[in-house]
Design a protein around this motif. Structure first.
Motif, short mmCIF file in Angstrom:
data_model
loop_
_atom_site.label_atom_id
_atom_site.label_comp_id
_atom_site.label_asym_id
_atom_site.label_seq_id
_atom_site.Cartn_x
_atom_site.Cartn_y
_atom_site.Cartn_z
N LYS A 29 -29.46 -13.40 -26.67
CA LYS A 29 -30.87 -13.17 -26.36
C LYS A 29 -31.37 -11.85 -26.91
N GLN A 30 -30.57 -10.80 -26.81
CA GLN A 30 -31.03 -9.48 -27.30
C GLN A 30 -31.15 -9.44 -28.82
N GLU A 31 -30.42 -10.29 -29.51
CA GLU A 31 -30.44 -10.29 -30.98
C GLU A 31 -31.57 -11.12 -31.58
N ASP A 33 -35.54 -11.65 -30.75
CA ASP A 33 -36.73 -11.32 -29.95
C ASP A 33 -37.57 -12.54 -29.60
N GLN A 54 -29.41 -15.81 -19.69
CA GLN A 54 -30.39 -14.73 -19.65
C GLN A 54 -31.76 -15.37 -19.76
#
Length: 150
Positions: A29-31, A33, A54
């Protein structure tokens, strides 16, 4: 090997499956946007059950007969959907989701897990995204064997 997959493999060095998949969902998820949800569903004898993720609260149980996850299970193939609202039996766990990518994970030739990614954008997922998640699935399959998760 690219840096993304190197990071996935490092995360999957964790011996506890829930801990490893929790961090992996956070990393995925963080990689990207454009994701509003990233996680896993475990395949059981009767349905698919929510695993580490997430994002917003999600559906806990998904039947094999419904939605993009169900289509992934029934077809034994990844599903890359540009507009989930065009899917007749789509399950709207989060009404903000407009596109979805699901990729199966196997152990002993049986599907045991599905990677599920959602985006609030239409047409978010590319063929490259699908190929990257297929590589992630392979890494998870290797971790399943390495750590005897099943």
């Amino acid at each position: 090997m690219n840096v993304y997959i190197e990071q996935v493999k490092a995360i999957l060095e964790e011996e506890n499956m829930i801990a490893a998949l929790s961090n992996l969902s956070a990393f995925i998820k963080q990689e990207d946007d454009g994701l509003n949800w990233a996680g896993f569903y475990f395949v059981t004898k009767t349905d698919m059950v929510l695993g580490p993720f997430q994002g917003k609260v999600a559906c806990t149980h998904i039947p094999f007969t419904k939605g993009v996850l169900g289509s992934t299970y029934r077809s034994n193939n990844p599903q890359r959907i540009d507009n989930v609202h065009a899917i007749k039996d789509h399950i709207a766990c989060d009404s903000a989701s407009n596109s979805e990518l699901c990729v199966p994970v196997y152990h002993n030739k049986q599907m045991v897990l599905i990677i599920d990614l959602d985006s609030s954008s239409f047409n978010h997922f590319t063929k490259e995204d699908e190929e990257k998640m297929l590589q992630v699935a392979t890494c998870i399959e290797q971790a399943i064997l390495q750590h005897s998760w099943y």
